[in-house]
Design a protein around this motif. Structure first.
Motif, PDB file in Angstrom:
ATOM      1  N   GLU A 170       3.171  -4.532  -3.886  1.00  0.00           N
ATOM      2  CA  GLU A 170       3.359  -3.213  -3.942  1.00  0.00           C
ATOM      3  C   GLU A 170       2.873  -2.340  -2.783  1.00  0.00           C
ATOM      4  O   GLU A 170       3.120  -1.188  -2.584  1.00  0.00           O
ATOM      5  CB  GLU A 170       3.454  -2.460  -5.193  1.00  0.00           C
ATOM      6  CG  GLU A 170       4.284  -2.967  -6.240  1.00  0.00           C
ATOM      7  CD  GLU A 170       3.795  -2.178  -7.602  1.00  0.00           C
ATOM      8  OE1 GLU A 170       3.113  -1.187  -7.572  1.00  0.00           O
ATOM      9  OE2 GLU A 170       4.429  -2.704  -8.675  1.00  0.00           O
ATOM     10  N   SER A 171       1.987  -3.028  -1.856  1.00  0.00           N
ATOM     11  CA  SER A 171       1.079  -2.427  -1.042  1.00  0.00           C
ATOM     12  C   SER A 171       1.834  -2.016   0.359  1.00  0.00           C
ATOM     13  O   SER A 171       1.400  -1.177   1.007  1.00  0.00           O
ATOM     14  CB  SER A 171      -0.144  -3.340  -0.539  1.00  0.00           C
ATOM     15  OG  SER A 171       0.382  -4.491  -0.154  1.00  0.00           O
ATOM     16  N   GLY A 172       3.081  -2.634   0.485  1.00  0.00           N
ATOM     17  CA  GLY A 172       3.752  -2.404   1.667  1.00  0.00           C
ATOM     18  C   GLY A 172       3.283  -2.837   3.009  1.00  0.00           C
ATOM     19  O   GLY A 172       2.669  -3.731   3.048  1.00  0.00           O
ATOM     20  N   SER A 173       3.554  -2.156   4.093  1.00  0.00           N
ATOM     21  CA  SER A 173       3.368  -2.597   5.568  1.00  0.00           C
ATOM     22  C   SER A 173       1.853  -2.359   5.565  1.00  0.00           C
ATOM     23  O   SER A 173       1.227  -3.418   6.358  1.00  0.00           O
ATOM     24  CB  SER A 173       4.154  -1.694   6.400  1.00  0.00           C
ATOM     25  OG  SER A 173       3.821  -0.617   6.410  1.00  0.00           O
TER      26      SER A 173
ATOM     27  N   VAL B 208      -2.858  -3.102   2.056  1.00  0.00           N
ATOM     28  CA  VAL B 208      -3.861  -2.890   1.255  1.00  0.00           C
ATOM     29  C   VAL B 208      -3.179  -1.846   0.187  1.00  0.00           C
ATOM     30  O   VAL B 208      -2.623  -1.106   0.371  1.00  0.00           O
ATOM     31  CB  VAL B 208      -5.075  -2.222   2.019  1.00  0.00           C
ATOM     32  CG1 VAL B 208      -5.648  -3.037   2.911  1.00  0.00           C
ATOM     33  CG2 VAL B 208      -4.582  -0.694   2.787  1.00  0.00           C
ATOM     34  N   PRO B 209      -3.919  -1.971  -1.169  1.00  0.00           N
ATOM     35  CA  PRO B 209      -3.426  -1.172  -2.204  1.00  0.00           C
ATOM     36  C   PRO B 209      -3.830   0.465  -1.859  1.00  0.00           C
ATOM     37  O   PRO B 209      -4.570   0.617  -1.010  1.00  0.00           O
ATOM     38  CB  PRO B 209      -4.251  -1.721  -3.426  1.00  0.00           C
ATOM     39  CG  PRO B 209      -4.601  -2.825  -3.044  1.00  0.00           C
ATOM     40  CD  PRO B 209      -4.817  -2.882  -1.516  1.00  0.00           C
ATOM     41  N   ASP B 210      -2.710   1.273  -2.608  1.00  0.00           N
ATOM     42  CA  ASP B 210      -3.010   2.830  -2.127  1.00  0.00           C
ATOM     43  C   ASP B 210      -4.396   3.338  -2.594  1.00  0.00           C
ATOM     44  O   ASP B 210      -4.853   4.204  -1.678  1.00  0.00           O
ATOM     45  CB  ASP B 210      -2.041   3.563  -3.019  1.00  0.00           C
ATOM     46  CG  ASP B 210      -2.051   3.288  -4.552  1.00  0.00           C
ATOM     47  OD1 ASP B 210      -2.803   2.396  -4.978  1.00  0.00           O
ATOM     48  OD2 ASP B 210      -0.976   3.396  -5.209  1.00  0.00           O
ATOM     49  N   PHE B 211      -5.020   2.827  -3.716  1.00  0.00           N
ATOM     50  CA  PHE B 211      -6.336   3.542  -3.830  1.00  0.00           C
ATOM     51  C   PHE B 211      -7.480   3.071  -2.678  1.00  0.00           C
ATOM     52  O   PHE B 211      -8.292   3.769  -2.444  1.00  0.00           O
ATOM     53  CB  PHE B 211      -6.720   2.913  -5.130  1.00  0.00           C
ATOM     54  CG  PHE B 211      -7.302   1.477  -5.390  1.00  0.00           C
ATOM     55  CD1 PHE B 211      -8.761   1.079  -5.043  1.00  0.00           C
ATOM     56  CD2 PHE B 211      -6.293   0.598  -5.711  1.00  0.00           C
ATOM     57  CE1 PHE B 211      -8.838  -0.054  -5.263  1.00  0.00           C
ATOM     58  CE2 PHE B 211      -6.631  -0.574  -5.718  1.00  0.00           C
ATOM     59  CZ  PHE B 211      -8.278  -1.128  -5.565  1.00  0.00           C
ATOM     60  N   MET B 212      -7.171   2.042  -2.105  1.00  0.00           N
ATOM     61  CA  MET B 212      -8.052   1.584  -1.034  1.00  0.00           C
ATOM     62  C   MET B 212      -8.051   2.376   0.087  1.00  0.00           C
ATOM     63  O   MET B 212      -9.093   3.009   0.626  1.00  0.00           O
ATOM     64  CB  MET B 212      -7.906   0.062  -0.601  1.00  0.00           C
ATOM     65  CG  MET B 212      -8.500  -0.918  -1.675  1.00  0.00           C
ATOM     66  SD  MET B 212      -8.198  -2.502  -0.822  1.00  0.00           S
ATOM     67  CE  MET B 212      -8.853  -3.487  -2.578  1.00  0.00           C
ATOM     68  N   SER B 213      -6.604   2.680   0.503  1.00  0.00           N
ATOM     69  CA  SER B 213      -6.464   3.715   1.607  1.00  0.00           C
ATOM     70  C   SER B 213      -7.195   5.096   1.275  1.00  0.00           C
ATOM     71  O   SER B 213      -7.621   5.864   1.968  1.00  0.00           O
ATOM     72  CB  SER B 213      -4.892   3.884   1.766  1.00  0.00           C
ATOM     73  OG  SER B 213      -4.415   2.442   1.980  1.00  0.00           O
ATOM     74  N   TRP B 214      -7.065   5.545   0.071  1.00  0.00           N
ATOM     75  CA  TRP B 214      -7.689   6.896  -0.319  1.00  0.00           C
ATOM     76  C   TRP B 214      -9.282   6.851  -0.123  1.00  0.00           C
ATOM     77  O   TRP B 214      -9.857   7.944  -0.012  1.00  0.00           O
ATOM     78  CB  TRP B 214      -7.261   7.117  -1.659  1.00  0.00           C
ATOM     79  CG  TRP B 214      -5.824   7.344  -1.859  1.00  0.00           C
ATOM     80  CD1 TRP B 214      -4.805   7.488  -0.875  1.00  0.00           C
ATOM     81  CD2 TRP B 214      -5.016   7.105  -3.129  1.00  0.00           C
ATOM     82  NE1 TRP B 214      -3.415   7.684  -1.477  1.00  0.00           N
ATOM     83  CE2 TRP B 214      -3.880   7.161  -2.839  1.00  0.00           C
ATOM     84  CE3 TRP B 214      -5.222   7.002  -4.532  1.00  0.00           C
ATOM     85  CZ2 TRP B 214      -2.532   7.160  -3.792  1.00  0.00           C
ATOM     86  CZ3 TRP B 214      -4.502   6.915  -5.370  1.00  0.00           C
ATOM     87  CH2 TRP B 214      -3.014   6.727  -5.151  1.00  0.00           C
ATOM     88  N   SER B 215      -9.671   5.634  -0.470  1.00  0.00           N
ATOM     89  CA  SER B 215     -11.212   5.405  -0.379  1.00  0.00           C
ATOM     90  C   SER B 215     -11.696   5.058   0.964  1.00  0.00           C
ATOM     91  O   SER B 215     -12.657   4.915   1.241  1.00  0.00           O
ATOM     92  CB  SER B 215     -11.763   4.432  -1.461  1.00  0.00           C
ATOM     93  OG  SER B 215     -11.321   4.792  -2.526  1.00  0.00           O
ATOM     94  N   GLY B 216     -10.944   5.077   1.934  1.00  0.00           N
ATOM     95  CA  GLY B 216     -11.094   4.717   3.340  1.00  0.00           C
ATOM     96  C   GLY B 216     -11.349   3.153   3.840  1.00  0.00           C
ATOM     97  O   GLY B 216     -11.949   2.886   4.704  1.00  0.00           O
ATOM     98  N   VAL B 217     -10.892   2.329   2.689  1.00  0.00           N
ATOM     99  CA  VAL B 217     -10.830   0.795   3.234  1.00  0.00           C
ATOM    100  C   VAL B 217      -9.573   0.542   3.903  1.00  0.00           C
ATOM    101  O   VAL B 217      -8.408   0.745   3.237  1.00  0.00           O
ATOM    102  CB  VAL B 217     -10.869   0.163   1.722  1.00  0.00           C
ATOM    103  CG1 VAL B 217     -10.998  -1.433   2.154  1.00  0.00           C
ATOM    104  CG2 VAL B 217     -12.148   0.403   0.980  1.00  0.00           C
ATOM    105  N   GLU B 218      -9.643   0.262   5.105  1.00  0.00           N
ATOM    106  CA  GLU B 218      -8.548   0.020   5.887  1.00  0.00           C
ATOM    107  C   GLU B 218      -7.905  -1.683   6.002  1.00  0.00           C
ATOM    108  O   GLU B 218      -7.147  -1.972   6.315  1.00  0.00           O
ATOM    109  CB  GLU B 218      -8.898   0.286   7.145  1.00  0.00           C
ATOM    110  CG  GLU B 218      -9.150   2.014   7.387  1.00  0.00           C
ATOM    111  CD  GLU B 218      -9.451   2.253   8.762  1.00  0.00           C
ATOM    112  OE1 GLU B 218      -9.406   1.570   9.758  1.00  0.00           O
ATOM    113  OE2 GLU B 218      -9.548   3.652   9.047  1.00  0.00           O
TER     114      GLU B 218
END
Length: 367
Positions: free
Chosen positions: A85-88, A91-101
C-alpha cells in the motif's frame, strides 16, 4: 466399508462437525458484521491458545512469552501489506512521517508475498528452536523457563518501541486496508476472511490432535510427568520439548499474521508481558490439557471481556476477575474438565461406604 464408517462416527468427529457447522454456517448467518469481526479476532486468539495447550498443557512448559511469536508473525505479515500500500514512494506512510526516505534493508525482502508467508512461520520457529535448544539442553525448566520467555517478550516490545522510524514505535503498523486482494472494509470480503481464519483454526486443531495422539504425543506427556525417566530410557527430552515449543511458536505466528488483516493493526501493546500472561489465562480457564478446552477458553474469556466492558463500562474488570476466580475455585481443570470433575464427584459419592449402625450396649441392670 461399513466398519470404516463406524470408526469415523466417533463423538470427537461429531463434535468437530458440529463446531464446523456453527462456525462456518450458523455464525455468518446469525451475527452482524461487527460481531462476526469480533469472533474472527477471538478465533485468532484461539490459535495461540492451541499452541499453548501443546507446550504447557501436554509438555509442561509454562510459556509466558507467546506475545513474542505472535508479534513476529504479525509484523512479518503487516510489513508486506504496508509495502503493498506504499504507492509510488516505496516506503510506508509512517516512515515518511519519521523522515525515513529510503526503504531499510530489513524491509526489502518483505516486498515479496512468499517471503512474508514463510516468515510468518519460519521466523518464530527459528527463534523458538534456538531458545529451546539453549534452555532445554541446560535443563532449565519450571519458573526459570517461564521468566526467561517473559523477559524476551518484554525485550521485543522495547525494541519495537525504540525503533520508531522502522517499526512504527508505540503505534505499530496501522491502517492496513487490503489482504491479498481482499478489501478489509468490504463486508463480503470480511466474511471471506472470517471463513479463512475458521478453516485454518480447524486444520491446526486436527494437526495438533494427530500430533498428540501419536507416539510423540505420549513421549511429550511423559516428559511433562517424568522427564528424567524419559532420558534414562534413551530418548532426548531436549528434542521432544523443542519440537513442542517450536510448534506453539508457529501457531502463535500464524495467529499474529491472521490478526493483522482481521483488526487492521499490529502494535507493541498487543505483544508484551501482560498480553502474554492473558494468553496463558485463556488456556487455564478452558483447560490446559484439552485442545478443545483451550480454544473454548480463548473464545470465552475474550467474549466475556467484550461483554462485560459493554454492560459494565466502569466495573467490567471486576466482573472478568470474578469469572476467573469462579473457574479456578470450582473448576480447577478448566471448563473442559467440568464434566469429568462432576463424574468423579458422583463416582466418589457412590463408592463411599455406608456407615454401619452403632452397636448399642445392653442396658445395665439396676442393682
Amino acid at each position: 466399508m461399513t466398519a470404516r464408517l463406524r470408526g469415523l462416527a466417533t463423538p470427537h468427529t461429531a463434535g468437530f462437525a458440529l463446531c464446523a457447522l456453527l462456525l462456518l454456517v450458523v455464525a455468518p448467518a446469525m451475527l452482524s458484521e461487527f460481531r462476526l469481526g469480533l469472533l474472527s479476532k477471538y478465533l485468532c486468539f484461539a490459535i495461540v491458545a492451541l499452541g499453548i495447550a501443546i507446550a504447557w498443557g501436554n509438555g509442561g512448559m509454562l510459556v509466558l512469552g507467546q506475545g513474542l511469536f505472535f508479534g513476529l508473525g504479525g509484523y512479518s505479515m503487516a510489513m508486506y501489506l504496508k509495502l503493498q500500500e506504499s504507492g509510488s514512494s516505496g516506503v510506508p506512510d509512517f516512515m515518511s512521517w519519521s523522515g525515513v526516505e529510503t526503504l531499510p534493508a530489513l524491509w526489502k525482502p518483505f516486498e515479496h508475498a512468499w517471503v512474508a508467508l514463510l516468515g510468518v512461520v519460519v521466523i518464530p520457529v527459528f527463534f523458538a528452536i534456538v531458545l529451546g535448544v539453549l534452555v532445554f539442553r541446560s535443563r532449565v525448566r519450571g519458573p526459570y523457563f517461564a521468566i526467561l520467555t517473559q523477559a524476551l517478550a518484554a525485550a521485543f516490545v522495547i525494541l519495537l518501541i525504540g525503533q520508531q522510524g522502522y517499526t512504527g514505535g508505540t503505534n505499530g503498523l496501522t491502517n492496513i486496508q487490503s489482504f491479498f486482494g481482499l478489501q478489509l472494509g468490504d463486508p463480503t470480503d470480511q466474511r471471506i476472511l472470517y471463513s479463512i481464519v475458521a478453516v485454518i483454526l480447524g486444520a491446526l486443531y486436527l494437526l495438533a490432535r494427530q500430533m498428540l495422539g501419536s507416539r510423540y504425543g505420549k513421549l511429550l506427556i511423559a516428559c511433562r510427568d517424568a522427564e528424567d525417566r524419559v532420558r534414562f530410557l534413551g530418548y532426548s527430552p531436549t528434542k521432544i520439548k523443542v519440537l513442542a515449543f517450536a510448534t506453539s511458536a508457529a501457531m502463535a505466528g500464524i495467529a499474529g499474521a491472521l490478526f493483522v488483516p482481521v483488526v487492521g493493526i499490529i502494535s507493541p501493546a498487543l505483544l508484551g508481558v501482560v498480553p502474554s500472561i492473558e494468553m496463558v489465562i485463556w488456556v487455564a480457564v478452558g483447560g490446559r490439557t484439552s485442545l478443545a478446552g483451550a480454544i473454548a477458553g480463548a473464545v470465552l474469556v475474550n467474549w466475556g471481556k467484550t461483554r462485560f466492558s459493554e454492560e459494565f463500562p466502569s466495573q467490567w474488570t471486576y466482573a472478568l476477575g470474578a469469572m476467573f476466580v469462579i473457574v479456578v475455585a470450582f473448576a480447577p481443570r478448566g471448563v473442559a474438565g467440568v464434566a469429568a470433575q462432576a463424574r468423579d464427584w458422583v463416582s466418589a459419592r457412590l463408592r463411599r461406604p455406608s456407615r454401619a449402625p452403632a452397636a448399642t450396649e445392653p442396658a445395665r441392670e439396676m442393682s
